[in-house]
Write an enzyme that holds these catalytic residues in place. Sequence first.
Site, short mmCIF file in Angstrom:
data_model
loop_
_atom_site.label_atom_id
_atom_site.label_comp_id
_atom_site.label_asym_id
_atom_site.label_seq_id
_atom_site.Cartn_x
_atom_site.Cartn_y
_atom_site.Cartn_z
N ASN A 9 0.87 -1.18 0.00
CA ASN A 9 0.00 0.00 0.00
C ASN A 9 0.90 1.23 0.00
O ASN A 9 1.51 1.55 1.02
CB ASN A 9 -0.88 -0.03 1.26
CG ASN A 9 -1.70 1.25 1.43
OD1 ASN A 9 -1.85 2.03 0.47
ND2 ASN A 9 -2.23 1.47 2.62
N LYS A 11 0.08 4.25 -0.26
CA LYS A 11 -0.60 5.42 0.33
C LYS A 11 -0.41 6.65 -0.58
O LYS A 11 -0.33 6.51 -1.79
CB LYS A 11 -0.09 5.67 1.75
CG LYS A 11 -0.05 4.42 2.61
CD LYS A 11 0.14 4.74 4.05
CE LYS A 11 0.38 3.48 4.83
NZ LYS A 11 0.28 3.64 6.25
N HIS A 94 -9.47 1.22 5.20
CA HIS A 94 -8.16 1.38 5.85
C HIS A 94 -8.33 2.34 7.03
O HIS A 94 -9.12 3.29 6.97
CB HIS A 94 -7.15 1.93 4.84
CG HIS A 94 -5.74 1.90 5.34
ND1 HIS A 94 -5.26 2.81 6.24
CD2 HIS A 94 -4.73 1.04 5.08
CE1 HIS A 94 -4.00 2.51 6.52
NE2 HIS A 94 -3.65 1.44 5.82
N GLU A 96 -6.68 4.73 8.03
CA GLU A 96 -6.47 6.16 7.70
C GLU A 96 -7.71 6.76 7.05
O GLU A 96 -8.00 7.93 7.23
CB GLU A 96 -5.22 6.30 6.80
CG GLU A 96 -3.95 6.07 7.60
CD GLU A 96 -2.78 5.51 6.80
OE1 GLU A 96 -2.82 5.54 5.56
OE2 GLU A 96 -1.83 5.02 7.44
N GLU A 164 -5.13 -4.87 10.92
CA GLU A 164 -4.12 -3.83 11.04
C GLU A 164 -4.35 -3.03 12.32
O GLU A 164 -5.11 -2.04 12.32
CB GLU A 164 -4.20 -2.88 9.84
CG GLU A 164 -3.96 -3.55 8.52
CD GLU A 164 -3.39 -2.55 7.52
OE1 GLU A 164 -2.27 -2.75 7.09
OE2 GLU A 164 -4.07 -1.56 7.23
N GLY A 170 2.70 2.31 10.70
CA GLY A 170 3.66 3.41 10.51
C GLY A 170 4.41 3.81 11.76
O GLY A 170 5.06 4.86 11.78
N SER A 210 3.67 -2.05 10.32
CA SER A 210 5.13 -2.03 10.49
C SER A 210 5.78 -3.36 10.11
O SER A 210 6.74 -3.80 10.77
CB SER A 210 5.50 -1.62 11.92
OG SER A 210 5.09 -0.29 12.16
C1 PEP Z 1 -0.65 0.17 5.98
O1 PEP Z 1 -0.64 1.25 5.46
O2 PEP Z 1 -1.60 -0.57 5.77
C2 PEP Z 1 0.47 -0.23 6.83
C3 PEP Z 1 0.40 -1.39 7.42
O3 PEP Z 1 1.52 0.64 6.96
P1 PEP Z 1 2.97 0.34 7.60
O4 PEP Z 1 3.45 -0.96 7.01
O5 PEP Z 1 3.81 1.50 7.19
O6 PEP Z 1 2.80 0.24 9.08
#
Ligand code: PEP
Length: 254
Positions: A9, A11, A94, A96, A164, A170, A210
């Site tokens: 992803n 983003k 998601h 976000e 998640e 992040g 992460s």
């Molecule tokens: C995500 O955006 O779904 C995500 C898991 O980000 P990151 O791997 O940067 O934590």
Amino acid sequence: MRKALIAGNWKMNTTPDEAKNLVRVILNELNNSDDVEILLCPPYISLLSVKELLRGTSVKLGAQNMYFVDKGAYTGEISPLMLSDLCDFVILGHSERRQYFFETDEMVNKKLKKALEYGLKPILCVGENLKTNEAGKTKEVVTAQVTAGLTGIKPTKELVIAYEPIWAIGTGKAATGRQAGATIGLIRSIVSGLWGGGTAEAVRVLYGGSVTGSNITEFITEPDVDGALVGGASLKASEFVNIINQTAKLKQAL
Ligand code: PEP
């Protein structure tokens, strides 16, 4: 057996030129392996050019979001109709989107229905925030999100769910393999309760938060974890390919 899925992803990162370069480097570094399905989710404006670059490869293309109406006066939105010929997958709900754009479970549910209607494989994202986690309420929140997200949807093996935890996205502070495995096991049992064991065994459930080349083993060795949704690390070609390669090796060994 469920095929592992490693999804990147991107983003709101990469200009159109950067997106093309990133795809070229990823494709260049990839070994041919059928053990892992690979998915790239660039920004909307790069979907067409990335699709061109992926032609003739088995790497799949996905969008990061979509609206739940076919077309009309919704300035700035992208519809399932527009994505249907372009993408294989679409990320929905998601954290976000939920956090910054106020998407509710009801909206996510409508999007899921539309995605399936248009032949797009939805990746339903669920996960608790830090406060909920610390209060020991992960189970309740994830159960509510999965149940609401799947309301009124007929059983389908095309669904992917990504667990998640928001506190892990992040932050560099990933969940442990054991935590991810336990919640993903719970998610599979919720799907089983709604759709029956056969479908639940076929639905892929990913971990996200992460994920890097240094911790992917922890997740992939959990029997219920079918892959990863990768944010930051998917923007670094060699790190992303490393995650894919490790996943392939572990899956071959199973
Ligand atoms: C995500 O955006 O779904 C995500 C898991 O980000 P990151 O791997 O940067 O934590």
